[in-house]
Design a protein around this motif. Structure first.
Motif, PDB file in Angstrom:
ATOM      1  N   GLU A 236      61.987   4.137  -6.690  1.00  0.00           N
ATOM      2  CA  GLU A 236      61.649   5.430  -6.106  1.00  0.00           C
ATOM      3  C   GLU A 236      60.180   5.811  -6.307  1.00  0.00           C
ATOM      4  O   GLU A 236      59.648   6.625  -5.556  1.00  0.00           O
ATOM      5  CB  GLU A 236      62.560   6.513  -6.679  1.00  0.00           C
ATOM      6  CG  GLU A 236      64.012   6.365  -6.248  1.00  0.00           C
ATOM      7  CD  GLU A 236      64.865   7.535  -6.687  1.00  0.00           C
ATOM      8  OE1 GLU A 236      64.293   8.550  -7.155  1.00  0.00           O
ATOM      9  OE2 GLU A 236      66.099   7.455  -6.564  1.00  0.00           O
TER      10      GLU A 236
ATOM     11  N   GLU B 144      68.479  -1.500   2.444  1.00  0.00           N
ATOM     12  CA  GLU B 144      68.940  -0.806   1.245  1.00  0.00           C
ATOM     13  C   GLU B 144      69.890  -1.675   0.415  1.00  0.00           C
ATOM     14  O   GLU B 144      69.692  -1.866  -0.787  1.00  0.00           O
ATOM     15  CB  GLU B 144      69.629   0.504   1.639  1.00  0.00           C
ATOM     16  CG  GLU B 144      68.685   1.530   2.245  1.00  0.00           C
ATOM     17  CD  GLU B 144      69.408   2.763   2.753  1.00  0.00           C
ATOM     18  OE1 GLU B 144      70.670   2.750   2.735  1.00  0.00           O
ATOM     19  OE2 GLU B 144      68.734   3.719   3.172  1.00  0.00           O
TER      20      GLU B 144
ATOM     21  N   GLY C 263      68.379  -5.127  -0.510  1.00  0.00           N
ATOM     22  CA  GLY C 263      67.277  -4.831  -1.426  1.00  0.00           C
ATOM     23  C   GLY C 263      67.750  -4.540  -2.841  1.00  0.00           C
ATOM     24  O   GLY C 263      67.162  -5.025  -3.813  1.00  0.00           O
ATOM     25  N   GLU C 264      68.829  -3.748  -2.959  1.00  0.00           N
ATOM     26  CA  GLU C 264      69.398  -3.447  -4.279  1.00  0.00           C
ATOM     27  C   GLU C 264      69.922  -4.722  -4.943  1.00  0.00           C
ATOM     28  O   GLU C 264      69.708  -4.957  -6.142  1.00  0.00           O
ATOM     29  CB  GLU C 264      70.535  -2.424  -4.140  1.00  0.00           C
ATOM     30  CG  GLU C 264      70.134  -1.083  -3.560  1.00  0.00           C
ATOM     31  CD  GLU C 264      69.426  -0.200  -4.565  1.00  0.00           C
ATOM     32  OE1 GLU C 264      69.350  -0.586  -5.743  1.00  0.00           O
ATOM     33  OE2 GLU C 264      68.940   0.877  -4.170  1.00  0.00           O
TER      34      GLU C 264
ATOM     35  N   TYR D 102      58.862   2.703  -0.898  1.00  0.00           N
ATOM     36  CA  TYR D 102      60.124   3.461  -0.931  1.00  0.00           C
ATOM     37  C   TYR D 102      59.978   4.717  -0.084  1.00  0.00           C
ATOM     38  O   TYR D 102      60.845   5.041   0.731  1.00  0.00           O
ATOM     39  CB  TYR D 102      60.485   3.831  -2.367  1.00  0.00           C
ATOM     40  CG  TYR D 102      61.776   4.610  -2.490  1.00  0.00           C
ATOM     41  CD1 TYR D 102      62.985   3.950  -2.646  1.00  0.00           C
ATOM     42  CD2 TYR D 102      61.784   6.007  -2.444  1.00  0.00           C
ATOM     43  CE1 TYR D 102      64.184   4.655  -2.754  1.00  0.00           C
ATOM     44  CE2 TYR D 102      62.964   6.726  -2.545  1.00  0.00           C
ATOM     45  CZ  TYR D 102      64.159   6.047  -2.701  1.00  0.00           C
ATOM     46  OH  TYR D 102      65.335   6.754  -2.794  1.00  0.00           O
TER      47      TYR D 102
ATOM     48  N   GLU E 298      67.019  -7.077  -6.021  1.00  0.00           N
ATOM     49  CA  GLU E 298      66.264  -6.587  -7.184  1.00  0.00           C
ATOM     50  C   GLU E 298      66.972  -6.965  -8.481  1.00  0.00           C
ATOM     51  O   GLU E 298      66.335  -7.332  -9.469  1.00  0.00           O
ATOM     52  CB  GLU E 298      66.055  -5.083  -7.114  1.00  0.00           C
ATOM     53  CG  GLU E 298      65.173  -4.595  -8.261  1.00  0.00           C
ATOM     54  CD  GLU E 298      64.842  -3.121  -8.190  1.00  0.00           C
ATOM     55  OE1 GLU E 298      63.896  -2.696  -8.889  1.00  0.00           O
ATOM     56  OE2 GLU E 298      65.530  -2.388  -7.453  1.00  0.00           O
TER      57      GLU E 298
ATOM     58  N   TYR F 266      60.175  -2.276  -3.383  1.00  0.00           N
ATOM     59  CA  TYR F 266      60.325  -1.173  -2.434  1.00  0.00           C
ATOM     60  C   TYR F 266      61.550  -0.291  -2.672  1.00  0.00           C
ATOM     61  O   TYR F 266      61.640   0.813  -2.126  1.00  0.00           O
ATOM     62  CB  TYR F 266      60.348  -1.710  -1.004  1.00  0.00           C
ATOM     63  CG  TYR F 266      61.634  -2.400  -0.595  1.00  0.00           C
ATOM     64  CD1 TYR F 266      62.602  -1.745   0.159  1.00  0.00           C
ATOM     65  CD2 TYR F 266      61.883  -3.721  -0.954  1.00  0.00           C
ATOM     66  CE1 TYR F 266      63.768  -2.369   0.551  1.00  0.00           C
ATOM     67  CE2 TYR F 266      63.040  -4.364  -0.570  1.00  0.00           C
ATOM     68  CZ  TYR F 266      63.980  -3.689   0.178  1.00  0.00           C
ATOM     69  OH  TYR F 266      65.141  -4.322   0.555  1.00  0.00           O
ATOM     70  N   ARG F 267      62.499  -0.715  -3.503  1.00  0.00           N
ATOM     71  CA  ARG F 267      63.661   0.117  -3.808  1.00  0.00           C
ATOM     72  C   ARG F 267      63.435   0.983  -5.052  1.00  0.00           C
ATOM     73  O   ARG F 267      64.293   1.795  -5.402  1.00  0.00           O
ATOM     74  CB  ARG F 267      64.910  -0.761  -4.007  1.00  0.00           C
ATOM     75  CG  ARG F 267      65.393  -1.471  -2.771  1.00  0.00           C
ATOM     76  CD  ARG F 267      65.650  -0.515  -1.618  1.00  0.00           C
ATOM     77  NE  ARG F 267      66.684   0.469  -1.941  1.00  0.00           N
ATOM     78  CZ  ARG F 267      66.843   1.627  -1.326  1.00  0.00           C
ATOM     79  NH1 ARG F 267      65.994   1.982  -0.357  1.00  0.00           N
ATOM     80  NH2 ARG F 267      67.812   2.451  -1.666  1.00  0.00           N
TER      81      ARG F 267
ATOM     82  N   TYR G 267      59.773   3.742   3.696  1.00  0.00           N
ATOM     83  CA  TYR G 267      61.102   3.415   4.240  1.00  0.00           C
ATOM     84  C   TYR G 267      61.936   4.685   4.435  1.00  0.00           C
ATOM     85  O   TYR G 267      62.650   4.830   5.445  1.00  0.00           O
ATOM     86  CB  TYR G 267      61.833   2.451   3.308  1.00  0.00           C
ATOM     87  CG  TYR G 267      61.535   0.990   3.565  1.00  0.00           C
ATOM     88  CD1 TYR G 267      62.021   0.340   4.690  1.00  0.00           C
ATOM     89  CD2 TYR G 267      60.773   0.246   2.665  1.00  0.00           C
ATOM     90  CE1 TYR G 267      61.755  -1.006   4.916  1.00  0.00           C
ATOM     91  CE2 TYR G 267      60.495  -1.095   2.877  1.00  0.00           C
ATOM     92  CZ  TYR G 267      60.988  -1.719   4.013  1.00  0.00           C
ATOM     93  OH  TYR G 267      60.711  -3.046   4.250  1.00  0.00           O
TER      94      TYR G 267
END
Length: 384
Positions: free
Chosen positions: A202, A237, A240-241, A207, A244, A199-200, A210
């Motif tokens: 783009e 955010e 999530g980063e 993405y 990942e 989901y992070r 959100y």
């Protein structure tokens, strides 16, 4: 498997064409459409009985013989029916051999009842024996008559959203280090090999969702729940980063087997994680190049103009931030509203032709196993 089967897309049913004017409830399936696609149906009426008239002799005297042209057409029609029947049984033989079923003896009943009887029996056998069998069709083109079959893994209009924030929280527990490593390896397999979107990224569907929900929260007048939304958005955010990067590391895959062999199972949670990781590693070895999209097809008839009206698989299979809280509920409502506008869904589907050409040996074994794996992973992350 409670989570994945509780969050559905709208009120969806396949092979429909028209849309209702009213929206369906939030928790349901992609909304039901009005008109069914027209197709072949068995007639409820019986074939008219033929009997000898009591005045047969007089009737014969009143009849004239067919002209030569009509006689020729009748012979051609008989030859055509003979070819259709021959093609039918040749194709049925190939289909039966492929699926390992025994066709009923029906030739003695005569055309076309023999074909109808054989078709009905074949459908019943396939329904009982083939796990993902959906339907068979009898195709008649200008050259021959043959069967096609469709095998489909039904996703049930379910949102397969894998939350990563629970895995982050679990990683803060030193007693769960080995279990966390196994789950990271499972997620890494799904990320790299099965090609599930994150989901992070783009380019991913979530993405955009959100981002849209975040804009609504920040642009609306401040309310009592606004600080909670903002906090959850920041977590989605930042965590999530971070997650990942953890999942992206190929170290998770290179050490996958070593982690399986080294874990010391202390309780039922460790056992569940180990069992899940064993299945993921088996898929990783057996299907090293297979993704969830390999057999994705629209679950209804569609042409190029209909492609924008189809829920693609990346919209309902993805990594997400969390499956709890105000942000997820807002996200779920947005996804549900968005996907209600679509008429069809992509699902894993295999089409096979029994026309004398090579028959594909592809099955939906991978899809059955990988979607079960995703459901189990979601359950574990939401219930530890």
């Amino acid at each position: 498997m409670n989570y994945a089967t509780q969050h559905y897309i709208g009120n969806y049913k396949p092979t429909r064409t028209k849309k209702t004017k009213a929206f369906a409830p939030t928790i349901g399936r992609v909304r039901q459409l009005d008109a069914k696609t027209k197709g072949r149906k068995r007639s409820a009426e019986r074939q008219a009985e033929i009997r000898t008239d009591s005045h047969a002799a007089n009737g014969f005297l009143r009849c004239s013989f067919l002209p030569k042209l009509q006689e020729t057409q009748t012979v051609q029609a008989c030859k055509k029916s003979e070819k259709t029947e021959r093609d039918f049984y040749q194709s049925l033989s190939k289909l039966s051999e492929h699926y390992g079923i025994q066709p009923i003896q029906s030739r003695q009943y005569g055309y076309p009842y023999n074909m109808a009887l054989a078709l009905d029996d074949t459908q019943e056998q396939l329904r009982n024996k083939v796990r993902d069998w959906e339907e068979i069709r009898l195709i008649q083109d200008s050259k021959k008559t043959y069967f096609t079959s469709e095998e489909r893994y039904s996703t049930g209009s379910t949102l397969y959203y894998i939350p990563v924030i629970p895995l982050y929280r679990l990683s803060k527990n030193p007693k769960r280090k080995q279990a966390v490593q196994l789950l990271q390896s499972v997620c890494s397999y799904l990320y790299h090999t099965a090609n599930i979107p994150y989901y992070r990224q783009e380019c991913s569907y979530l993405y955009w969702i959100y981002e849209m929900v975040s804009e609504w929260v920040l642009c609306d007048d401040e309310a009592e729940e606004t600080p909670i939304y903002i906090s959850e958005i920041k977590q989605a955010e930042q965590i999530g980063e971070f997650m990942e990067k953890k999942i992206y590391s190929h170290y998770n895959l290179s050490r996958f087997k070593e982690r399986l062999n080294g874990i010391k199972i202390k309780d039922s949670f460790d056992h569940d994680c180990f069992k899940l990781a064993c299945e993921a590693f088996a898929l990783y070895e057996e299907f090293p190049n297979k993704t969830i999209y390999n057999s994705a097809r629209p679950n209804g008839e569609a042409d190029e103009d209909d492609m924008e009206n189809i829920v693609s698989m990346d919209k309902y299979v993805s990594f997400c931030a969390d499956a709890k809280g105000l942000l997820f509920q807002a996200l779920f409502d947005s996804v549900n509203t968005e996907l209600q506008e679509y008429g069809q869904m992509e699902e894993p589907i295999i089409l096979k032709r029994f026309d004398g050409s090579d028959i594909t040996s592809i099955t939906l074994d991978f899809e059955n196993r990988v979607f079960d794996l995703i459901e189990e992973l979601i359950y574990i992350l939401n219930n530890f």
